[in-house]
Motif scaffolding. Structure first.
Motif, PDB file in Angstrom:
ATOM      1  N   PRO B  63     -26.108   5.998  46.326  1.00  0.00           N
ATOM      2  CA  PRO B  63     -25.338   7.196  45.982  1.00  0.00           C
ATOM      3  C   PRO B  63     -24.458   7.626  47.154  1.00  0.00           C
ATOM      4  CG  PRO B  63     -27.636   7.748  46.391  1.00  0.00           C
ATOM      5  CD  PRO B  63     -27.540   6.250  46.411  1.00  0.00           C
ATOM      6  N   PRO B  64     -23.300   8.233  46.882  1.00  0.00           N
ATOM      7  CA  PRO B  64     -22.452   8.727  47.958  1.00  0.00           C
ATOM      8  C   PRO B  64     -23.205   9.724  48.842  1.00  0.00           C
ATOM      9  CG  PRO B  64     -21.257   8.736  45.896  1.00  0.00           C
ATOM     10  CD  PRO B  64     -22.682   8.413  45.562  1.00  0.00           C
ATOM     11  N   GLY B  65     -22.949   9.689  50.141  1.00  0.00           N
ATOM     12  CA  GLY B  65     -23.621  10.587  51.073  1.00  0.00           C
ATOM     13  C   GLY B  65     -25.035  10.154  51.394  1.00  0.00           C
ATOM     14  N   SER B  66     -25.324   8.841  51.278  1.00  0.00           N
ATOM     15  CA  SER B  66     -26.678   8.368  51.582  1.00  0.00           C
ATOM     16  C   SER B  66     -26.654   7.372  52.729  1.00  0.00           C
ATOM     17  CB  SER B  66     -27.293   7.696  50.343  1.00  0.00           C
ATOM     18  OG  SER B  66     -26.646   6.471  50.091  1.00  0.00           O
ATOM     19  N   VAL B  67     -27.764   7.318  53.451  1.00  0.00           N
ATOM     20  CA  VAL B  67     -27.921   6.327  54.516  1.00  0.00           C
ATOM     21  C   VAL B  67     -29.199   5.551  54.238  1.00  0.00           C
ATOM     22  CG1 VAL B  67     -28.269   5.968  56.983  1.00  0.00           C
ATOM     23  CG2 VAL B  67     -26.702   7.733  56.209  1.00  0.00           C
ATOM     24  N   THR B  68     -29.095   4.225  54.049  1.00  0.00           N
ATOM     25  CA  THR B  68     -30.244   3.418  53.658  1.00  0.00           C
ATOM     26  C   THR B  68     -30.507   2.337  54.701  1.00  0.00           C
ATOM     27  OG1 THR B  68     -29.397   3.672  51.418  1.00  0.00           O
ATOM     28  CG2 THR B  68     -31.252   2.167  51.712  1.00  0.00           C
ATOM     29  N   HIS B  69     -31.769   2.237  55.107  1.00  0.00           N
ATOM     30  CA  HIS B  69     -32.128   1.204  56.097  1.00  0.00           C
ATOM     31  C   HIS B  69     -32.294  -0.136  55.394  1.00  0.00           C
ATOM     32  CE1 HIS B  69     -34.993  -0.362  59.454  1.00  0.00           C
ATOM     33  NE2 HIS B  69     -33.724  -0.589  59.764  1.00  0.00           N
ATOM     34  N   ILE B  70     -31.651  -1.180  55.920  1.00  0.00           N
ATOM     35  CA  ILE B  70     -31.834  -2.539  55.408  1.00  0.00           C
ATOM     36  C   ILE B  70     -32.588  -3.311  56.486  1.00  0.00           C
ATOM     37  CG2 ILE B  70     -30.669  -4.565  54.432  1.00  0.00           C
ATOM     38  CD1 ILE B  70     -29.950  -2.010  52.930  1.00  0.00           C
ATOM     39  N   PRO B  71     -33.951  -3.349  56.395  1.00  0.00           N
ATOM     40  CA  PRO B  71     -34.750  -3.860  57.526  1.00  0.00           C
ATOM     41  C   PRO B  71     -34.429  -5.310  57.894  1.00  0.00           C
ATOM     42  CG  PRO B  71     -36.139  -2.785  55.885  1.00  0.00           C
ATOM     43  CD  PRO B  71     -34.784  -2.901  55.280  1.00  0.00           C
ATOM     44  N   ASN B  72     -34.262  -6.207  56.882  1.00  0.00           N
ATOM     45  CA  ASN B  72     -34.061  -7.610  57.250  1.00  0.00           C
ATOM     46  C   ASN B  72     -32.683  -7.863  57.853  1.00  0.00           C
ATOM     47  OD1 ASN B  72     -32.876  -7.131  54.768  1.00  0.00           O
ATOM     48  ND2 ASN B  72     -33.055  -9.260  54.123  1.00  0.00           N
ATOM     49  N   GLY B  73     -31.759  -6.906  57.675  1.00  0.00           N
ATOM     50  CA  GLY B  73     -30.445  -7.052  58.300  1.00  0.00           C
ATOM     51  C   GLY B  73     -30.305  -6.217  59.549  1.00  0.00           C
ATOM     52  N   ARG B  74     -31.348  -5.424  59.865  1.00  0.00           N
ATOM     53  CA  ARG B  74     -31.364  -4.556  61.045  1.00  0.00           C
ATOM     54  C   ARG B  74     -30.147  -3.624  61.091  1.00  0.00           C
ATOM     55  NH1 ARG B  74     -33.698  -8.931  65.255  1.00  0.00           N
ATOM     56  NH2 ARG B  74     -35.329  -9.640  63.877  1.00  0.00           N
ATOM     57  N   PHE B  75     -29.724  -3.150  59.906  1.00  0.00           N
ATOM     58  CA  PHE B  75     -28.635  -2.183  59.929  1.00  0.00           C
ATOM     59  C   PHE B  75     -28.897  -1.085  58.914  1.00  0.00           C
ATOM     60  CE2 PHE B  75     -27.352  -5.530  56.983  1.00  0.00           C
ATOM     61  CZ  PHE B  75     -26.967  -4.820  55.852  1.00  0.00           C
ATOM     62  N   TYR B  76     -28.082  -0.033  58.986  1.00  0.00           N
ATOM     63  CA  TYR B  76     -28.121   1.034  57.996  1.00  0.00           C
ATOM     64  C   TYR B  76     -26.875   0.927  57.145  1.00  0.00           C
ATOM     65  CZ  TYR B  76     -31.998   3.222  60.387  1.00  0.00           C
ATOM     66  OH  TYR B  76     -33.224   3.471  60.921  1.00  0.00           O
ATOM     67  N   LEU B  77     -27.043   0.926  55.823  1.00  0.00           N
ATOM     68  CA  LEU B  77     -25.890   0.951  54.938  1.00  0.00           C
ATOM     69  C   LEU B  77     -25.592   2.421  54.665  1.00  0.00           C
ATOM     70  CD1 LEU B  77     -24.012  -1.054  53.612  1.00  0.00           C
ATOM     71  CD2 LEU B  77     -25.323  -0.800  51.523  1.00  0.00           C
TER      72      LEU B  77
END
Lengths: 466, 165
Positions: B63-77
């Motif tokens: 959803p717009p305005g969200s920050v999601t952790h992608i653990p296997n990519g070591r980044f936040y989307l």
């Protein structure tokens, strides 16, 4: 005809083979006996006779020899550790656990290796200080001084690469922080960091890189430089002679034979330290935390203790100044010291002169007082970046504090020159002692006074690891 | 009578030439050896792991305005309010600690030295010297693909870095 040559008949050859294994027979004539002594293995390293005054315990403190002993011990324990260790993230930590519980004397080996390595950093620095404070690096010993500084850097490199190998949280994040400091070197920093790590962050490739460097390149380089270091000690005329403060007459140099006078002292010193290290390794285990977790940074995350001085600088200076300019200047200064501090009169006199001793104490005292005061002031009161909001942080956090620091040192130099009428060597001594004390204080603050969020805490109020 | 003119002024003797040749060859060997060592230490990346291209699912999952952790990519989307995407590398630009997203305060807060960043990765609080690094995003159809092999370092926030579906 070959069968007629002496010593080539089968019987003779057989005899000779066994004789070669035993000690060579002592020659019957005086001159032959002397040769036998001179050819002794020990005398490859030492001259046959040494000045009695250099045997004085309080002159050298046996630091170079102790460093060599520690290196030998590290190689020995290191080889045994290698046999029980796999450099992969899956195996490394469990191998260390197995070493502690399943391997015969494994825990002792690991502790011995860990404590010897840490002690080696301390001893190498003390050795450097001894040489500096007695002025023993002056002509013709400049080259060996520089070799010694390189050896100190290699010792740090060996310690740093070894730090990662247990693959626990402590190791993982200390290396993360330590290698991130490299990133601030302009132009090449990113490349060096990526090369060391074998990727953007600490990973399996980093473990392999560090392991290979730790067990081959670095120790081989150390062996080569130690050989050069030892050879140059003799080439430069062995040790400098200790002198008292009243340098009136050069006393007649009394010489003693190396065997037994020097060798016996070395053996006692080495055995005593072996005993101390064994007891130390027996009772105090090397630290080991939980297995490395790349997703959870501990709070605080600290570099190994010998780099905490630099990490503390990073809290007060822009990274370019704190991690690059100041350490680079310090290293350059260290290498070039013997070309500016050249007075041969005071070689062998601890702290140069009466005034030198007084100034050293003064520098030490000022360092002890000024450094913590400056850390606290900078932490709570000085906010150049907020006062000069529109200025780039390189100026507000870098150049301004650096200029203040440089001006302070120049001011102190002026005072020692004008007020105390210090000579060039005494002024250099003052600045050296002041900067050394500052580095020690910064390291102590970084190690013991920095808690979560790298805020200042009293050591007894320190919150537990988060 | 022919005169033999010996003209060896300021000329390199054979011995000196050989010395220089040896020095040159030794230098070349040292250079090669150094280069080889550095080359061997370079990143060795495996397919599909961190360092490769990571498939993070479809656009509608975020959803717009969200920050999601992608653990296997070591980044936040990070999906901004206007629907644009940023793949923010979780590594702090100060000293390399992992920076967790604080949902309550709505910012990244580094546990090591208290650097703080916005949902775009911009610096709110030093000592971090620059915004968080990014990974390049490509959106194929509805699918978000993030290449974790290349980090994009940046000195300041730029709108052009935001990727739209």
């Amino acid at each position: 005809m070959s069968e007629n040559l002496p010593g080539t008949t089968p019987e003779k050859f057989h005899e000779r083979r066994w004789k070669a294994l035993g000690p060579s027979p002592m020659p019957s004539d005086d001159r032959g006996r002397m040769r036998a002594v001179v050819d002794n293995l020990v005398l490859h390293l030492h001259p046959a006779k040494v000045p009695a005054s250099t045997l004085k315990w309080t002159y050298t403190w046996g630091l170079g020899g102790l460093a060599a002993l520690l290196f030998f011990l590290l190689v020995l324990t290191g080889v045994f550790l290698e046999m029980n260790y796999t450099p992969s993230p899956e195996r490394a930590y469990t191998d260390i656990l197995a070493l502690r519980t399943n391997v015969w004397f494994g825990d002792l080996l690991r502790n011995l290796h860990h404590w010897s390595a840490n002690l080696l950093v301390v001893v190498a620095v003390l050795h450097l200080l001894r040489v500096f404070f007695t002025g023993s690096y002056r002509t013709p010993r400049e080259t060996n001084w520089m070799v010694g500084v390189l050896l100190l850097l290699l010792v740090l490199a060996a310690n740093f690469t070894g730090y990662l190998l247990p693959w626990d949280q402590l190791a993982f994040w200390a290396i993360t922080v330590g290698t991130s400091i490299v990133n601030y070197v302009p132009l090449v920093g990113g490349f060096i960091s990526r090369t060391l790590l074998g990727g953007p962050e600490v990973s399996a490739a980093t473990l392999l890189n560090f392991y290979s460097l730790h067990i081959s390149f670095i120790p081989i380089s150390i062996v080569m430089l130690i050989s050069l270091h030892f050879w140059r000690v003799r080439k430069d005329g062995s040790l400098t002679l200790p002198k008292g403060l009243k340098k009136a007459e050069e006393a007649r140099v009394e010489r003693l034979t190396t065997i037994p006078h020097l060798v016996r002292r070395e053996a006692i010193w080495a055995l005593a330290w072996l005993a101390i290290l064994l007891a130390w390794a027996f009772f105090i285990p090397a630290p080991l935390e939980g297995i490395a977790n790349p997703d959870v940074s501990p709070n605080p995350a600290k570099a190994p203790w010998y780099f905490m001085g630099i990490q503390e600088l990073l809290l007060h200076f822009h990274p370019l100044v704190g991690a690059v300019i100041i350490p680079a200047l310090a290293l350059l200064g260290l290498l070039l010291l013997p070309f500016y501090d050249v007075n041969l009169e005071s070689v062998g006199v601890y702290f140069r002169s009466y005034r030198g001793r007084y100034l050293s104490l003064l520098a030490f005292g000022s360092g002890i007082l000024i450094t913590p005061a400056w850390v606290v002031l900078d932490e709570f009161l000085l906010h150049w970046n907020r006062w000069l909001l529109s200025w780039p942080s390189l100026v507000t956090d870098g150049l301004i504090p650096f200029a203040v620091l440089a001006l302070g040192i120049l001011l102190m130099d002026e005072i020692t020159k004008k007020r105390f009428r210090a000579s060039l060597e005494e002024r250099i001594l003052f600045i050296f002692v002041f900067l050394l004390t500052a580095l020690m204080v910064l390291t102590v603050i970084g190690v013991f006074f920095r808690g979560p969020g790298m805020s200042l805490y009293w050591p007894w109020d320190m919150p537990l690891h988060v | 009578m022919t005169e033999i003119v010996v003209d060896n002024v300021a000329k390199t003797s054979r011995r000196d030439f050989m010395k220089m040749l040896w020095l040159f060859l030794g230098g070349m060997v040292t250079l090669e050896f150094t280069g080889l060592t550095l080359a061997y230490m370079q990143p060795r990346l495996a397919e599909g792991e961190f360092g490769g291209v990571i498939d993070t699912g479809t656009v509608d999952e975020y959803p717009p305005g969200s920050v999601t952790h992608i653990p296997n990519g070591r980044f936040y989307l990070s999906r901004l309010e206007d629907g644009g995407f940023l793949a923010i590398y979780q590594r702090c630009t100060h000293l390399g600690c992992n920076v967790p997203w604080d949902q309550v305060q709505g910012k990244f807060i580094c546990p090591c030295h208290n650097s703080q960043f916005t949902a775009k990765g911009d610096v709110l609080n030093p000592p971090a010297p620059r915004p968080m690094d990014l990974f390049p995003i490509t959106i194929e159809g509805n699918q978000i693909l993030v290449d974790t092999g290349v980090t994009i370092g940046r000195e300041r926030i730029e709108v052009s870095a935001v990727v739209y579906a």
